[in-house]
Design a protein around this motif. Structure first.
Motif, PDB file in Angstrom:
ATOM      1  N   VAL A 208       0.785  -1.106   0.073  1.00  0.00           N
ATOM      2  CA  VAL A 208      -0.022   0.060   0.256  1.00  0.00           C
ATOM      3  C   VAL A 208       1.093   1.267   0.217  1.00  0.00           C
ATOM      4  O   VAL A 208       2.055   1.558   0.745  1.00  0.00           O
ATOM      5  CB  VAL A 208      -1.020   0.149   1.201  1.00  0.00           C
TER       6      VAL A 208
ATOM      7  N   PRO B  44       0.606   5.077   0.463  1.00  0.00           N
ATOM      8  CA  PRO B  44      -0.382   6.149   0.765  1.00  0.00           C
ATOM      9  C   PRO B  44      -0.154   7.528   0.189  1.00  0.00           C
ATOM     10  O   PRO B  44       1.170   7.816   0.038  1.00  0.00           O
ATOM     11  CB  PRO B  44      -0.631   6.198   2.315  1.00  0.00           C
TER      12      PRO B  44
ATOM     13  N   ALA C  71      -4.719   5.939  -1.798  1.00  0.00           N
ATOM     14  CA  ALA C  71      -3.393   5.064  -1.813  1.00  0.00           C
ATOM     15  C   ALA C  71      -3.639   4.192  -3.040  1.00  0.00           C
ATOM     16  O   ALA C  71      -4.768   3.957  -3.382  1.00  0.00           O
ATOM     17  CB  ALA C  71      -3.610   4.419  -0.645  1.00  0.00           C
TER      18      ALA C  71
ATOM     19  N   ASN D  63      -4.068  -7.673   0.957  1.00  0.00           N
ATOM     20  CA  ASN D  63      -4.185  -6.518   1.894  1.00  0.00           C
ATOM     21  C   ASN D  63      -4.971  -6.998   3.185  1.00  0.00           C
ATOM     22  O   ASN D  63      -6.331  -7.093   3.143  1.00  0.00           O
ATOM     23  CB  ASN D  63      -4.879  -5.302   1.467  1.00  0.00           C
TER      24      ASN D  63
ATOM     25  N   ASP E 111       4.161  -5.308   7.757  1.00  0.00           N
ATOM     26  CA  ASP E 111       3.431  -4.037   7.718  1.00  0.00           C
ATOM     27  C   ASP E 111       3.553  -3.767   6.219  1.00  0.00           C
ATOM     28  O   ASP E 111       4.563  -3.302   5.650  1.00  0.00           O
ATOM     29  CB  ASP E 111       3.743  -2.978   8.599  1.00  0.00           C
TER      30      ASP E 111
ATOM     31  N   ASN F  33       2.267  -1.440   4.614  1.00  0.00           N
ATOM     32  CA  ASN F  33       1.907   0.196   4.533  1.00  0.00           C
ATOM     33  C   ASN F  33       2.888   1.009   4.161  1.00  0.00           C
ATOM     34  O   ASN F  33       4.095   0.669   4.920  1.00  0.00           O
ATOM     35  CB  ASN F  33       0.925   0.637   5.405  1.00  0.00           C
TER      36      ASN F  33
END
Length: 207
Positions: A59, A61, A78, A88, A205, A207
């Motif tokens: 991801v 953002p 995103a 995800n 993670d 992100n």
């Protein structure tokens, strides 16, 4: 001038109003001198994310943390890249509703409702193809899984300049310090050894 502008900002904030107030913080962000504002404050290039990880997704953002000009505007987005079978994982956005559009590939998406009077939580799911759109209401757990044969790409728009994200497995099993295994064992109705095993894993993670 500063006082009247400050009161206006509190009622009807905009990014340019924020720029005019040189000594005011809005949403924790410093308001920039309007004479120093440049086009780059409203611009960002987003490359494809690296999906060579244990989740097979990335991801990228574009929130107020990455793009200064979004402050006070109440929107962000995103880019989500998926390898085949990339996930995800279930997560929530505490401060924003999300709407996602599939740019390439096929995604299995879904969200779970808040607690119901009958003690159950409803799951809403859909398989999305290129051009399809799906909404995840604010604060509800949701996920996206690439079920196609190739890579997939989606764009998610959010109704906040800083919607936040809480990845459920990471938060529950990977917190620092860890949540008591007694609490988690009782909550998930499994033995402490299983909880101990889960807490020792590396919770990636994406992100």
């Amino acid at each position: 001038m500063l006082g009247s502008g400050y009161h206006f900002l509190r009622r009807f904030p905009t990014t340019l109003d924020c720029f005019r107030l040189q000594i005011v913080f809005v949403n924790g962000k410093f308001c920039k001198d309007p004479m120093l504002v440049v086009a780059e404050d409203f611009f960002k290039h987003v490359d494809a994310g690296n999906t060579t990880n244990k989740l097979g997704s990335k991801v990228t953002p574009v929130s107020v943390n990455e793009l200064f000009g979004l402050n006070t505007l109440g929107i962000s987005l995103a880019r989500i890249d998926f390898a085949p079978r990339g996930l995800n994982p279930p997560h929530i956005h505490p401060r924003g509703t999300e709407i996602v559009i599939v740019i390439e590939g096929t995604l299995h998406v879904g969200f779970v409702t808040s607690n119901q009077n009958n003690g159950q939580n409803r799951l809403f799911t859909k398989v999305l193809n290129k051009g399809d759109v799906f909404v995840f209401p604010i604060g509800l757990p949701h996920f996206q899984l690439n079920v196609g044969y190739g890579n997939a790409v989606a764009i998610a728009a959010l109704s906040s300049q800083n919607a936040g994200v809480i990845t459920i497995a990471n938060a529950v099993f990977g917190s620092t310090p860890p949540i008591s295994d007694e609490i988690l064992a009782k909550a998930f109705q499994i033995d402490k050894n299983t909880i101990d095993y889960l807490q020792k894993q590396f919770w990636y993670d994406n992100n």
